[in-house]
Scaffold this active site. Structure first.
Site, PDB file in Angstrom:
ATOM      1  N   ASP A 149      13.469  12.320  20.069  1.00 55.91           N
ATOM      2  CA  ASP A 149      13.152  11.717  19.389  1.00 55.91           C
ATOM      3  C   ASP A 149      13.483  10.208  19.495  1.00 55.91           C
ATOM      4  O   ASP A 149      14.198   9.447  19.899  1.00 55.91           O
ATOM      5  CB  ASP A 149      13.451  12.124  18.094  1.00 55.91           C
ATOM      6  CG  ASP A 149      12.695  11.714  16.661  1.00 55.91           C
ATOM      7  OD1 ASP A 149      12.156  10.072  16.520  1.00 55.91           O
ATOM      8  OD2 ASP A 149      12.084  12.237  16.286  1.00 55.91           O
ATOM      9  N   HIS A 216      14.104   6.322  12.731  1.00 57.41           N
ATOM     10  CA  HIS A 216      13.580   8.187  12.791  1.00 57.41           C
ATOM     11  C   HIS A 216      14.155   9.261  12.882  1.00 57.41           C
ATOM     12  O   HIS A 216      14.279  10.091  12.512  1.00 57.41           O
ATOM     13  CB  HIS A 216      12.240   7.686  13.490  1.00 57.41           C
ATOM     14  CG  HIS A 216      11.324   8.629  13.350  1.00 57.41           C
ATOM     15  ND1 HIS A 216      10.915   9.702  14.044  1.00 57.41           N
ATOM     16  CD2 HIS A 216       9.328   8.644  12.721  1.00 57.41           C
ATOM     17  CE1 HIS A 216       9.897  10.232  14.056  1.00 57.41           C
ATOM     18  NE2 HIS A 216       9.315   9.443  13.036  1.00 57.41           N
ATOM     19  N   SER A 553       5.750  13.734  10.829  1.00 56.59           N
ATOM     20  CA  SER A 553       7.231  13.618  11.361  1.00 56.59           C
ATOM     21  C   SER A 553       7.922  13.901  10.463  1.00 56.59           C
ATOM     22  O   SER A 553       9.466  14.680  10.833  1.00 56.59           O
ATOM     23  CB  SER A 553       7.077  12.206  11.553  1.00 56.59           C
ATOM     24  OG  SER A 553       6.773  11.104  12.990  1.00 56.59           O
TER      25      SER A 553
END
Ligand SMILES: *[C@@H]1O[C@H](CO)[C@@H](O)[C@H](O)[C@H]1NC(C)=O
Ligand SMILES: *[C@@H]1O[C@H](CO)[C@@H](O)[C@H](O)[C@H]1NC(C)=O
Ligand SMILES: *[C@@H]1O[C@H](CO)[C@@H](O)[C@H](O)[C@H]1NC(C)=O
Ligand SMILES: *[C@@H]1O[C@H](CO)[C@@H](O)[C@H](O)[C@H]1NC(C)=O
Ligand SMILES: *[C@@H]1O[C@H](CO)[C@@H](O)[C@H](O)[C@H]1NC(C)=O
Ligand SMILES: *[C@@H]1O[C@H](CO)[C@@H](O)[C@H](O)[C@H]1NC(C)=O
Length: 769
Positions: A149, A216, A553
């Site tokens: 990620d 994220h 996600s």
């Protein structure tokens, strides 16, 4: 807020991104122009003599001059490299023996519903059950989750290692350091951190560090394996104890995504390292866009995942955010656990109060400074039409359609029904520019997602609820109202609901494997965030250590965390057994005890949610599992048109006597021992599919019976319909005959459920026409 002008509807967004990042260039007359290509050469441990060739040797055989072309080498989990090549050089390498594929380095995208730095959401609870962490929250397990990620914010309380035992001795990973990340940022919880800066990027310090500068990666990691942190919230919203699916597991992060996206060459390098480092589970909340979908042998996630799965690592990936279009699911190789996104039982509402004190429900995150009493003048877009604009565009509040004199100081009502061109954020900018003080946007485009508009009083009202708003506006010459700051609404019903954005089946890769596999919470999820994000901070507040965002996600780490907790309880189970346990124990009903629906209100099908919504305790004791082994996957390669030579190069040492089955056709894919069933009926009157189940319960002697839920007009028979397990027969097979009474007019769904009274083992099936 960054990147506002890229905030378009998902479909448009998808198209634009696709055009923007497509790897090749149509006008390719410049054959000397070099770009990064990936050269994939199959298994690392192959006995194939060609593969012992040094990568450099292959490269030198085609390069005109001696130059340092290699960008990355892959040698642990599989073989190959990434290098700067001209088209001609790439072509000639692809002809070399032992080379499976050569393709331009693709750019993949994070699977949040909007842009790189947009979305927000929250995750206190699952729908029906909580991860079974109460008892084990102070102990650690040796299960290691790897996440590919944007990196990690190691200071987040979520990654504290208090109470953790020593790092598992088999761990071979490393904690890469940089100016802002030293070895004490890793601990007994966060045991590994690597980064893979973009070979073409002008790498700044943000790139050469495992530290997350986006949020994220931190969000995803904390959803999966965060230790319990009490009183977590996003400025008081969604307050509760933040806790990952498997707080006892260890975490290793691989930073592969940067400002411009996630390079395929970096993703492969991370897979290669993660396999060598010794992770047990891998989680990827990213993927290609559906339109740029590559072949299997040039799909970096499919390649990396294949080799990981060969080593027993379960790979969990996001299905994508290109829904609700059919065929939008990505990461759909059969060796991947593909995750769709659903809502949780908590809504984030910012309601509109009218002069009549009537309350109209709205959904958004905002910290509206307006008073709670309905004292602000309101105006409908069409009543504030600019001179040269037309009524239709003014009603929708399109650019240049509003008259500043009529909007100034008012809450503007914009009708965005069937208006895919502009999203709420863009209309906020239009209303703000015209002097408006608030926006009530009538739209269904965001479904159950609550987007964050920070201090501006903006809210989204469904077209259904919008009727009352428009009637009120119509009924009075001086409409007034207010927009309330967002509140958390707990015990919201119905939930779960499949998110509008969640990518849908069927799979384009194969009509004989059902995808996605499973759904998990991915709408309005609260989890840890980077500590220095000043982009969406309400006035007078400090950056939040948590954030609320949405996307497949966010659903993916719910499943990765669950995988880790099943693995902790059952260390000897294979990756496919764990996948099966999660799929066959999924539920199909919501908290109204009615069938789970989609955001648009229709009953969800396996194309929306696969086997259904995850449950968190049942996968620990599934009763029976469908194990999918290496031979199944090799057969899959044969069935999809790869010849034995290629299959051997890809897989390395194949079992003795392995040969591609005679008459390898795609129809045979239905027979791969998958926990769900998909059959393509084109040109067939009936189809027989076989499956093998393994008893993993403590009870050796037990009898399971099958119950079939068949769609109308299709004869479905299971033989035998009783399975008698004993100490010596733990594996039993059965067959299913599907015989439609007439040719199929549309795709049909059903299920086969085995039960012994204690355990329920359900497999959905889909019959495609
Ligand atoms: C494609 O090539 C042309 C001519 O070489 C160049 O002008 C253009 O910017 C390139 N486009 C992309 C997307 O690389
Ligand atoms: C790592 O950085 C922290 C904070 O800057 C500092 O307190 C600590 O001493 C550093 N540790 C090492 C091993 O350099
Ligand atoms: C929880 O956090 C809020 C603000 O984030 C704070 O005002 C409140 O005092 C905290 N409550 C507890 C019990 O720590
Ligand atoms: C508003 O009133 C007009 C005229 O009475 C009517 O034609 C229109 O349908 C009404 N609109 C709404 C949304 O009620
Ligand atoms: C089913 O199989 C036929 C023939 O093999 C193929 O043309 C068709 O595309 C398949 N259907 C789907 C939905 O993939
Ligand atoms: C196998 O397939 C590869 C790639 O399509 C091709 O280059 C090769 O010639 C094939 N080998 C055989 C034995 O057919």
């Amino acid at each position: 807020m960054k990147g506002n002008n890229t905030l378009l509807l998902p479909l448009f967004y998808t198209l634009l991104l696709f055009l923007g990042v497509s790897a090749g260039n149509g006008s390719n007359d410049d054959t000397n122009r070099k770009e990064v290509y990936i050269v994939y050469m199959g298994a690392a441990d192959s006995t194939n003599a060609y593969l012992r060739n040094d990568h450099v040797q292959i490269l030198n055989s085609v390069l005109k001059r001696n130059e340092n072309a290699i960008v990355r080498n892959y040698k642990h989990g599989f073989s190959g490299f990434a290098a700067r090549l001209s088209k001609e050089e790439a072509n000639s390498i692809s002809q070399k023996p032992g080379v499976v594929s050569v393709f331009p380095d693709p750019i993949l995208k994070l699977h949040t519903t909007r842009s790189w730095d947009f979305l927000k959401s929250q995750t206190r609870v699952n729908i029906d059950t909580k991860p079974n962490t109460e008892s084990s929250s102070s102990s650690s397990s040796d299960v290691i989750l790897g996440i590919l990620d944007t990196g990690i914010w190691p200071e987040a309380a979520s990654f504290s290692d208090e109470g953790f035992g020593p790092v598992p001795s088999r761990w071979k990973g490393t904690c890469m350091t940089s100016k802002d990340f030293n070895s004490s940022n890793c601990n007994r919880k966060l045991i590994g951190a690597r980064f893979y800066p973009d070979p073409d990027g002008k790498n700044d310090d943000n790139d050469k560090t495992p530290r997350d500068s986006n949020g994220h990666g931190t969000h995803v990691a904390s959803t999966a394996v965060c230790v319990a942190v009490s009183n977590a919230s996003f400025y008081g919203l969604a307050t509760g104890t933040a806790k990952g699916g498997s707080p006892e597991s260890r975490l290793a992060v691989y930073k592969v995504c940067y400002r411009n996206g996630c390079r395929g060459s970096a993703i492969l390098a991370a897979f290669d390292d993660a396999i060598a480092d010794g992770v047990d589970v891998l989680s990827l909340s990213l993927g290609v866009l559906p339109l740029s979908r590559p072949k299997l042998t040039s799909d970096t996630i499919a390649i990396g995942a294949f080799h990981a799965v060969q080593r027993g690592i379960l790979v969990v990936c996001a299905a994508g955010n290109a829904g609700p279009l059919k065929y939008s699911v990505v990461n759909d190789a059969p060796w991947i656990l593909t995750v769709a996104a659903s809502t949780i039982d908590r809504d984030l509402q910012s309601n509109v109060v009218l002069g009549t004190n009537h309350v109209v429900k709205g959904r958004a995150i905002n910290f509206s400074p307006l008073s709670n009493s309905p004292e602000y003048p309101m105006v409908y877009g069409e009543s504030a039409k600019a001179k040269r604009a037309n009524l239709g565009t003014a009603r929708k509040c399109h650019p240049n359609s509003l008259d500043r004199n009529k909007v100034k100081g008012k809450i503007v009502i914009c009708d965005g029904k069937k208006d895919p061109k502009y999203i709420t954020m863009e209309k906020i900018n239009i209303v703000k520019a015209a002097g408006g003080i608030g926006l009530a946007h009538i739209t269904d485009q965001d479904g159950s997602v609550a987007f964050n508009y920070v201090d501006f009083p903006a809210t989204e009202i469904s077209s259904k609820d919008g009727v009352a708003l428009l009637q009120y506006i119509n009924s009075t010459s001086n409409p007034v109202g207010t927009i309330l700051a967002t509140v958390t609404v707990p015990d919201y019903k119905p939930a779960p609901v499949v998110g509008f954005f969640s990518s849908r089946g069927p799979s384009t890769l194969s009509s004989n494997i059902l995808k996605p596999d499973i759904a998990a919470p991915g709408v309005n999820i609260l989890a840890a965030w980077i500590g220095d994000d000043t982009s969406e901070v309400p006035k007078g507040r400090k950056p939040s250590l948590y954030n609320i965002i949405s996307g497949t996600s966010m659903a993916t780490p719910h499943v990765s965390g669950l995988v880790c907790s099943v693995k902790t309880q059952n260390p000897s189970w294979s990756a496919s057994a764990i996948k099966s346990a999660i799929m066959t124990s999924a539920i199909q009903n919501d908290n109204l005890k009615a069938p789970i629906t989609t955001d648009s209100g229709s009953i969800a099908t396996p194309y929306d949610y696969g086997a259904g919504e995850i449950t968190t305790s049942k996968p620990l004791q599934p009763g029976l599992v469908y194990e999918t082994n290496t031979v199944d996957y090799l057969n899959y390669l044969c069935y999809t048109g790869h010849n034995l030579t290629t299959v051997k190069v890809i897989s390395g040492t194949v079992p003795d006597n392995f040969n591609c089955p005679k008459d390898s056709t795609s129809d045979l894919i239905s027979n791969i021992n998958y926990p769900s069933i998909a059959v393509n009926f084109t040109g067939k009157a009936n189809v027989v599919v076989s499956r093998t189940v393994t008893n993993v319960a403590e009870e050796d002697e037990t009898v399971y019976s099958a119950v079939v839920e068949a769609p109308k007009g299709v004869f479905v028979k299971v033989t035998p319909n009783k399975l008698q397990f004993t100490k010596s027969s733990k594996k039993l097979s059965y067959q299913v005959i599907f015989a439609p009474k007439a040719s199929l007019r549309k795709d049909l769904f059903g299920s086969i459920t085995w039960s012994n009274g204690k355990y329920i083992v359900r497999s959905p099936f889909v019959l495609t026409k």
